[in-house]
Design a protein around this motif. Sequence first.
Motif, PDB file in Angstrom:
ATOM      1  N   UNK A  18       2.534  22.294  38.884  1.00  0.00           N
ATOM      2  CA  UNK A  18       1.234  22.391  39.546  1.00  0.00           C
ATOM      3  C   UNK A  18       0.117  22.545  38.532  1.00  0.00           C
ATOM      4  N   UNK A  19       0.347  23.356  37.530  1.00  0.00           N
ATOM      5  CA  UNK A  19      -0.661  23.532  36.475  1.00  0.00           C
ATOM      6  C   UNK A  19      -0.899  22.215  35.742  1.00  0.00           C
ATOM      7  N   UNK A  20       0.188  21.482  35.465  1.00  0.00           N
ATOM      8  CA  UNK A  20       0.050  20.190  34.768  1.00  0.00           C
ATOM      9  C   UNK A  20      -0.700  19.180  35.635  1.00  0.00           C
ATOM     10  N   UNK A  21      -0.413  19.180  36.928  1.00  0.00           N
ATOM     11  CA  UNK A  21      -1.104  18.261  37.833  1.00  0.00           C
ATOM     12  C   UNK A  21      -2.598  18.573  37.875  1.00  0.00           C
ATOM     13  N   UNK A  22      -2.930  19.879  37.900  1.00  0.00           N
ATOM     14  CA  UNK A  22      -4.329  20.279  37.921  1.00  0.00           C
ATOM     15  C   UNK A  22      -5.033  19.866  36.635  1.00  0.00           C
ATOM     16  N   UNK A  23      -4.337  20.089  35.501  1.00  0.00           N
ATOM     17  CA  UNK A  23      -4.933  19.725  34.225  1.00  0.00           C
ATOM     18  C   UNK A  23      -5.161  18.211  34.137  1.00  0.00           C
ATOM     19  N   UNK A  24      -4.162  17.420  34.591  1.00  0.00           N
ATOM     20  CA  UNK A  24      -4.295  15.959  34.536  1.00  0.00           C
ATOM     21  C   UNK A  24      -5.402  15.483  35.466  1.00  0.00           C
ATOM     22  N   UNK A  25      -5.526  16.115  36.639  1.00  0.00           N
ATOM     23  CA  UNK A  25      -6.562  15.720  37.596  1.00  0.00           C
ATOM     24  C   UNK A  25      -7.956  16.005  37.037  1.00  0.00           C
ATOM     25  N   UNK A  26      -8.104  17.160  36.434  1.00  0.00           N
ATOM     26  CA  UNK A  26      -9.393  17.488  35.832  1.00  0.00           C
ATOM     27  C   UNK A  26      -9.756  16.532  34.700  1.00  0.00           C
ATOM     28  N   UNK A  27      -8.753  16.182  33.907  1.00  0.00           N
ATOM     29  CA  UNK A  27      -9.001  15.236  32.812  1.00  0.00           C
ATOM     30  C   UNK A  27      -9.423  13.887  33.374  1.00  0.00           C
ATOM     31  N   UNK A  28      -8.753  13.479  34.471  1.00  0.00           N
ATOM     32  CA  UNK A  28      -9.106  12.194  35.087  1.00  0.00           C
ATOM     33  C   UNK A  28     -10.542  12.230  35.595  1.00  0.00           C
ATOM     34  N   UNK A  29     -10.971  13.369  36.181  1.00  0.00           N
ATOM     35  CA  UNK A  29     -12.336  13.486  36.680  1.00  0.00           C
ATOM     36  C   UNK A  29     -13.349  13.393  35.543  1.00  0.00           C
ATOM     37  N   UNK A  30     -13.000  14.019  34.416  1.00  0.00           N
ATOM     38  CA  UNK A  30     -13.901  13.970  33.259  1.00  0.00           C
ATOM     39  C   UNK A  30     -14.047  12.537  32.746  1.00  0.00           C
ATOM     40  N   UNK A  31     -12.939  11.831  32.620  1.00  0.00           N
ATOM     41  CA  UNK A  31     -12.955  10.453  32.120  1.00  0.00           C
ATOM     42  C   UNK A  31     -13.691   9.533  33.081  1.00  0.00           C
ATOM     43  N   UNK A  32     -13.472   9.749  34.377  1.00  0.00           N
ATOM     44  CA  UNK A  32     -14.144   8.890  35.352  1.00  0.00           C
ATOM     45  C   UNK A  32     -15.657   9.133  35.319  1.00  0.00           C
ATOM     46  N   UNK A  33     -16.024  10.412  35.123  1.00  0.00           N
ATOM     47  CA  UNK A  33     -17.449  10.721  35.023  1.00  0.00           C
ATOM     48  C   UNK A  33     -18.064  10.110  33.773  1.00  0.00           C
ATOM     49  N   UNK A  34     -17.235   9.947  32.743  1.00  0.00           N
ATOM     50  CA  UNK A  34     -17.725   9.358  31.489  1.00  0.00           C
ATOM     51  C   UNK A  34     -17.654   7.845  31.522  1.00  0.00           C
ATOM     52  N   UNK A  35     -17.159   7.272  32.643  1.00  0.00           N
ATOM     53  CA  UNK A  35     -17.111   5.819  32.752  1.00  0.00           C
ATOM     54  C   UNK A  35     -15.803   5.206  32.318  1.00  0.00           C
TER      55      UNK A  35
END
Length: 237
Positions: free
Chosen positions: A75-92
Amino acid sequence: MTKQTILGRVTQLAKANINALLDQAEDPQKMLDQLIRDYTANIAEAEQAVAATIGNLRLMEQDHREDVDAAKEWGDKALAASRKADELRAAGSVAEADKFDNLAKVALGRQLQSEKEAKTAEPTIASQTVVVDKLKSGLEQMKSKLTELKAKRDELVARAKSAQAQNQMMDSVKNINVLDPTSELSRFEDKVRREEARAMGKQELAASSLDAQFEQLDSLGDSAEVEARLAALKTAS
């Protein structure tokens, strides 16, 4: 080994009615000795079975903890990966964001699997915990019965020895007249009286013989007196 088999083995002798068994025994002491040996052997066997059951329970508990920990970790890994994906998507960086979202999905899948395994094990762990508690209680009952058996065995041996000593004493005492302990003295007294009577008879016989001799002497004395007086008459004439 099934639950029923283990519980049956643990409680088989623990439920025994010792007094009823003793009433049916031809030789209670020998039966108690055999029961003690049986109890001791059964307790040793039951302890091994209970130890194995407890060991299996502890392994299931360990696996359950590992599944719970794994679910949290995924669960912690999924949360970390999801947050990273949000950051990358926000950066384009959409492609990179999708990559991390996929990683998050994989982690969530692993989390779900670990949670299912942990949940599946929980009823089994709960039932096995009840079994272990019953097994421990059964062992305590067996050990209590063993202590009771040993105490009864010691009491029985002491009573048997006491009874044997009393019987030996009575066997020795019955060789004399218990109702009249002076019977032997009475017989001896009768013998002494007979001896005394015989002695008295001898004395009486002896006395009778002596009196006859004195009477004879007196008779001789009278004859002499008569002769003397006759002589005196003749002289006087």
